[in-house]
Design a protein around this motif. Structure first.
Motif, short mmCIF file in Angstrom:
data_model
loop_
_atom_site.label_atom_id
_atom_site.label_comp_id
_atom_site.label_asym_id
_atom_site.label_seq_id
_atom_site.Cartn_x
_atom_site.Cartn_y
_atom_site.Cartn_z
N ILE A 6 0.93 -1.24 0.13
CA ILE A 6 0.10 0.03 -0.05
C ILE A 6 0.92 1.26 -0.05
CG2 ILE A 6 -1.87 1.32 1.10
CD1 ILE A 6 -2.72 -1.42 2.60
N LEU A 7 0.66 2.05 -1.03
CA LEU A 7 1.62 3.37 -0.85
C LEU A 7 1.17 4.24 -0.49
CD1 LEU A 7 2.24 2.82 -5.09
CD2 LEU A 7 3.54 2.11 -3.03
N ALA A 8 -0.23 4.36 -0.31
CA ALA A 8 -0.97 5.59 0.67
C ALA A 8 -2.47 5.08 0.81
CB ALA A 8 -1.06 6.82 -0.17
N LYS A 24 -3.11 10.87 -5.78
CA LYS A 24 -1.96 10.66 -5.51
C LYS A 24 -1.33 9.48 -6.41
CE LYS A 24 1.58 9.94 -2.52
NZ LYS A 24 2.53 11.00 -2.24
N ALA A 25 -2.24 8.88 -6.84
CA ALA A 25 -1.98 7.60 -7.72
C ALA A 25 -1.54 8.28 -8.89
CB ALA A 25 -3.20 6.88 -8.21
N ALA A 26 -2.21 9.61 -9.60
CA ALA A 26 -1.48 10.03 -10.47
C ALA A 26 -0.20 10.63 -10.48
CB ALA A 26 -2.60 11.36 -11.07
N GLU A 27 -0.13 11.33 -9.55
CA GLU A 27 1.26 11.87 -8.74
C GLU A 27 2.41 10.82 -8.97
OE1 GLU A 27 3.62 13.52 -5.01
OE2 GLU A 27 1.31 13.89 -4.95
N LEU A 28 2.17 9.71 -8.39
CA LEU A 28 3.13 8.42 -8.41
C LEU A 28 3.30 8.05 -9.73
CD1 LEU A 28 1.70 6.59 -5.12
CD2 LEU A 28 4.10 7.83 -5.23
N THR A 29 2.30 8.16 -10.64
CA THR A 29 2.50 7.41 -11.96
C THR A 29 3.56 8.66 -12.62
OG1 THR A 29 0.13 6.36 -11.91
CG2 THR A 29 1.32 6.85 -13.89
N ARG A 30 3.29 9.74 -12.46
CA ARG A 30 3.89 10.84 -13.27
C ARG A 30 5.67 10.83 -12.60
NH1 ARG A 30 -0.27 14.15 -12.09
NH2 ARG A 30 0.60 15.00 -10.20
N ASP A 44 -13.20 1.11 5.13
CA ASP A 44 -13.65 2.24 4.45
C ASP A 44 -12.87 3.06 3.89
OD1 ASP A 44 -16.04 3.40 3.54
OD2 ASP A 44 -16.20 4.62 5.14
N ARG A 45 -11.90 2.81 3.34
CA ARG A 45 -10.51 3.36 3.06
C ARG A 45 -10.24 3.37 1.23
NH1 ARG A 45 -8.70 6.21 7.03
NH2 ARG A 45 -6.58 6.73 6.22
N PHE A 46 -9.88 4.40 0.61
CA PHE A 46 -9.28 4.02 -0.52
C PHE A 46 -7.55 3.72 -0.29
CE2 PHE A 46 -12.79 6.89 -1.36
CZ PHE A 46 -13.55 5.99 -2.48
N LEU A 47 -7.22 2.95 -1.14
CA LEU A 47 -5.79 2.53 -0.98
C LEU A 47 -4.94 2.82 -2.36
CD1 LEU A 47 -6.22 -1.03 0.76
CD2 LEU A 47 -6.16 1.23 1.64
N VAL A 48 -4.16 3.31 -2.47
CA VAL A 48 -3.30 3.57 -3.39
C VAL A 48 -2.20 2.39 -3.50
CG1 VAL A 48 -1.73 5.03 -4.92
CG2 VAL A 48 -3.64 5.93 -3.37
N VAL A 49 -2.08 1.69 -4.65
CA VAL A 49 -1.30 0.34 -4.93
C VAL A 49 -0.80 0.57 -6.11
CG1 VAL A 49 -2.84 -0.99 -3.33
CG2 VAL A 49 -3.36 -1.08 -5.72
N PRO A 50 0.22 -0.31 -6.48
CA PRO A 50 1.05 -0.51 -7.35
C PRO A 50 0.08 -0.92 -8.61
CG PRO A 50 2.58 -1.06 -5.87
CD PRO A 50 1.29 -1.11 -5.08
N VAL A 51 0.18 -0.69 -9.71
CA VAL A 51 -0.56 -1.04 -10.94
C VAL A 51 -0.23 -2.50 -10.97
CG1 VAL A 51 -0.66 -1.02 -13.35
CG2 VAL A 51 -0.75 1.08 -12.19
N GLY A 52 -1.25 -3.45 -11.08
CA GLY A 52 -1.02 -4.78 -11.17
C GLY A 52 -1.24 -5.64 -9.89
N GLU A 53 -1.17 -4.80 -8.64
CA GLU A 53 -1.33 -5.44 -7.28
C GLU A 53 -2.69 -6.14 -7.23
OE1 GLU A 53 0.03 -5.96 -3.58
OE2 GLU A 53 0.91 -5.34 -5.24
N ARG A 54 -2.80 -7.20 -6.84
CA ARG A 54 -4.18 -8.07 -6.71
C ARG A 54 -4.66 -7.66 -5.42
NH1 ARG A 54 -3.26 -13.43 -9.75
NH2 ARG A 54 -5.47 -13.52 -9.32
N SER A 55 -6.07 -7.33 -5.49
CA SER A 55 -6.78 -7.15 -4.52
C SER A 55 -7.22 -7.96 -3.44
CB SER A 55 -7.89 -5.96 -4.73
OG SER A 55 -8.75 -6.80 -5.88
#
Length: 55
Positions: A6-8, A24-30, A44-55
């Motif tokens: 979990i990145l954020a 945040k996801a857009a910033e990390l991608t940039r 009840d939270r939104f998680l920022v994860v690496p692309v391809g990370e399985r949920s």
């Protein structure tokens, strides 16, 4: 259950019109670390994860 990176994380009840997890996801991608947003219903939270990370 396997651990995930979990990145954020952000509360789901943010101010109207505010999308901090997506921002945040857009910033990390940039910055070269492709990221996406997933919803964790249990916390009840939104998680920022690496692309391809399985949920």
């Amino acid at each position: 259950m396997a651990a995930r990176e979990i990145l954020a994380d952000f509360p789901a009840g943010g101010p109207r019109g505010s999308w901090p997890a997506e921002e945040k996801a857009a910033e990390l991608t940039r910055q070269g670390q492709p990221a996406t947003v997933r919803m964790d219903l249990a916390s009840d939270r939104f998680l920022v994860v690496p692309v391809g990370e399985r949920s």
